[in-house]
Write an enzyme that holds these catalytic residues in place. Structure first.
Site, PDB file in Angstrom:
ATOM      1  N   ARG A 106       0.874  -1.182   0.000  1.00 21.48           N
ATOM      2  CA  ARG A 106       0.000   0.000   0.000  1.00 21.48           C
ATOM      3  C   ARG A 106       0.904   1.222   0.000  1.00 21.48           C
ATOM      4  NH1 ARG A 106      -5.290   1.295   3.607  1.00 21.48           N
ATOM      5  NH2 ARG A 106      -6.068  -0.240   2.112  1.00 21.48           N
ATOM      6  N   HIS A 133      -7.560   0.474  -6.188  1.00 18.77           N
ATOM      7  CA  HIS A 133      -7.737  -0.398  -5.019  1.00 18.77           C
ATOM      8  C   HIS A 133      -8.383  -1.700  -5.527  1.00 18.77           C
ATOM      9  CE1 HIS A 133      -7.819  -1.569  -0.980  1.00 18.77           C
ATOM     10  NE2 HIS A 133      -8.701  -0.736  -0.461  1.00 18.77           N
ATOM     11  N   GLN A 136     -10.140  -4.359  -3.213  1.00 18.11           N
ATOM     12  CA  GLN A 136     -11.417  -3.852  -2.713  1.00 18.11           C
ATOM     13  C   GLN A 136     -12.533  -4.131  -3.732  1.00 18.11           C
ATOM     14  OE1 GLN A 136     -12.120  -1.917   0.348  1.00 18.11           O
ATOM     15  NE2 GLN A 136     -14.118  -2.613  -0.336  1.00 18.11           N
ATOM     16  N   ASP A 227     -17.446   6.411  -1.013  1.00 17.93           N
ATOM     17  CA  ASP A 227     -16.166   6.361  -0.295  1.00 17.93           C
ATOM     18  C   ASP A 227     -15.922   7.771   0.248  1.00 17.93           C
ATOM     19  OD1 ASP A 227     -13.588   5.733   0.606  1.00 17.93           O
ATOM     20  OD2 ASP A 227     -12.677   5.853  -1.389  1.00 17.93           O
ATOM     21  N   CYS A 267     -16.535   1.199   1.203  1.00 20.68           N
ATOM     22  CA  CYS A 267     -15.333   0.397   1.454  1.00 20.68           C
ATOM     23  C   CYS A 267     -14.827   0.542   2.884  1.00 20.68           C
ATOM     24  CB  CYS A 267     -14.238   0.774   0.467  1.00 20.68           C
ATOM     25  SG  CYS A 267     -13.785   2.517   0.549  1.00 20.68           S
ATOM     26  N   ARG A 295     -13.484  -8.970   1.998  1.00 17.53           N
ATOM     27  CA  ARG A 295     -12.081  -8.662   1.695  1.00 17.53           C
ATOM     28  C   ARG A 295     -11.214  -9.899   1.959  1.00 17.53           C
ATOM     29  NH1 ARG A 295     -10.188  -3.581   1.760  1.00 17.53           N
ATOM     30  NH2 ARG A 295      -8.518  -4.658   0.664  1.00 17.53           N
TER      31      ARG A 295
HETATM   32  N1   CP Z   1     -11.252  -0.464   2.748  1.00 15.86           N
HETATM   33  C1   CP Z   1      -9.959  -0.465   3.143  1.00 15.86           C
HETATM   34  O1   CP Z   1      -9.023  -0.649   2.356  1.00 15.86           O
HETATM   35  O2   CP Z   1      -9.798  -0.278   4.477  1.00 15.86           O
HETATM   36  P1   CP Z   1      -8.419  -0.091   5.231  1.00 15.86           P
HETATM   37  O3   CP Z   1      -7.865   1.259   4.843  1.00 15.86           O
HETATM   38  O4   CP Z   1      -8.759  -0.186   6.683  1.00 15.86           O
HETATM   39  O5   CP Z   1      -7.474  -1.173   4.788  1.00 15.86           O
HETATM   40  N1  NVA Z   2     -10.115   6.384  -1.135  1.00 13.70           N
HETATM   41  C1  NVA Z   2      -9.695   5.981   0.191  1.00 13.70           C
HETATM   42  C2  NVA Z   2      -9.901   4.521   0.385  1.00 13.70           C
HETATM   43  C3  NVA Z   2      -9.531   4.018   1.756  1.00 13.70           C
HETATM   44  C4  NVA Z   2      -9.747   2.558   1.882  1.00 13.70           C
HETATM   45  C5  NVA Z   2      -8.256   6.373   0.402  1.00 13.70           C
HETATM   46  O1  NVA Z   2      -7.441   6.186  -0.510  1.00 13.70           O
HETATM   47  O2  NVA Z   2      -7.925   6.875   1.474  1.00 13.70           O
END
Ligand code: CP
Ligand code: NVA
Length: 307
Positions: A106, A133, A136, A227, A267, A295
């Site tokens: 990430r 993502h 997701q 989101d 999400c 997930r």
């Molecule tokens: N939806 C999601 O990716 O959550 P986290 O940021 O908690 O991993």
């Molecule tokens: N769009 C959000 C998703 C978090 C799971 C971010 O990137 O912070």
């Protein structure tokens, strides 16, 4: 189900990295894992997690998925490893490839993820970048499939920021034959290069619609999705975005425009009463916590395919 697993040793950096058939295959496998109809063992395999941003769901669901497969994980926190002190990605990637069997990363830029993948000799998975993502999106479509049985012909309306989550929904929706409608304020539309590429999936049969009118997008939809308006790394835009996204909150009014049996997804993490009301999160239409559970099942499926 496809017989030959072409995903072995492949990267999953983007939803574009899987074919239509592979997307369906992962969802089928995930369903079987969830129903405990599968006993695939990846004993001794090690998943390395590199998270430059916070995470609850993605990190823990990967850890538990790997444990369920009989493998283990190592969590590389950039602040306690040499990554945070600036060790080059090409060195980190090559070293970790000697210890681990797969990496889930990430980070901010997609180009950094691609740099890891270029130097790693093991599969690299996108655990969220600013662009996509993809894990997701797979969990989201599994949740929709569980609800309605069939994905083809369903309408998913995403109301909010044209961000990483929206981008992966667009691609995955095109792969799975779902009509995806994205409603966002002017200037916050999803990545246009990605939109053009997604429209070419499935012999140009993509049913993608981009609009600035959330009410229109909600009409008759089977799924309402949102989101956060400001993603991780956009903290300094929060005040401005909160103003510009007025009118894009998923509330009972938007829900009443959707199909009678519509479900609501997010999400998570969510800002209640910003992008979605507390009442809608807690409503009978919400499948948000099933979505979070899924997930783990899709990632177990994905890892079993890649390893
Ligand atoms: N939806 C999601 O990716 O959550 P986290 O940021 O908690 O991993
Ligand atoms: N769009 C959000 C998703 C978090 C799971 C971010 O990137 O912070």
């Amino acid at each position: 189900m496809i017989k030959v697993n072409k995903l072995v040793n492949k990267n999953f950096l983007s939803s574009f990295d899987i074919s239509i058939q592979e997307a369906h295959h992962i969802l089928e496998l995930a369903k079987n894992f969830k129903n405990k109809d599968l006993n695939i063992n990846r004993e001794g395999k090690v998943l390395g997690l590199i998270f430059d941003k916070s995470s609850t769901r993605t990190r823990v669901s990967f850890q538990v998925a790997m444990a369920r497969l009989g493998g283990t994980t190592v969590d590389l926190n950039p602040t306690t490893s040499q990554i945070g002190r600036g060790e080059p990605v090409r060195d980190t990637a090559r070293v970790l490839s000697r210890y681990c069997d797969v990496l889930a990363i990430r980070t901010f830029k997609q180009s950094v993820l691609e740099e890891y993948a270029k130097w790693a000799t093991i599969p690299v998975i996108n655990a969220l970048t600013d662009l996509e993502h993809p894990c997701q999106a797979l969990a989201d479509f599994l949740t929709i499939k569980e609800e309605f049985g069939e994905l083809k012909g369903k309408v998913l309306s995403y109301i909010g920021d044209g961000n990483n989550v929206a981008n992966s929904l667009i691609i995955c929706g095109a792969l799975l034959g779902v009509e995806v409608r994205i409603a966002c304020p002017k200037g916050y539309e999803p990545n246009s290069f990605l939109i053009d590429k997604a429209r070419k999936i499935n012999d140009n049969k993509s049913l993608l619609k981009i609009t600035n009118d959330p009410s229109y997008a909600c009409l008759g939809a089977n799924v309402l999705y949102t989101d956060v308006w400001s993603s991780m790394g956009e903290e300094n835009q929060k005040e401005q975005k909160d103003k510009e996204f007025k009118g894009f909150t998923i509330d009972s009014n938007f829900l009443s425009k959707a199909a009678k049996d519509a479900i609501v997804l997010h999400c998570l993490p969510a800002y209640r009463d910003k992008e979605i009301t507390d009442a809608v999160i807690e409503s009978k239409n919400s499948r948000i916590f099933d979505q979070a559970e899924n997930r783990m099942h899709v990632q177990q499926a994905l890892l079993s395919c890649l390893l």
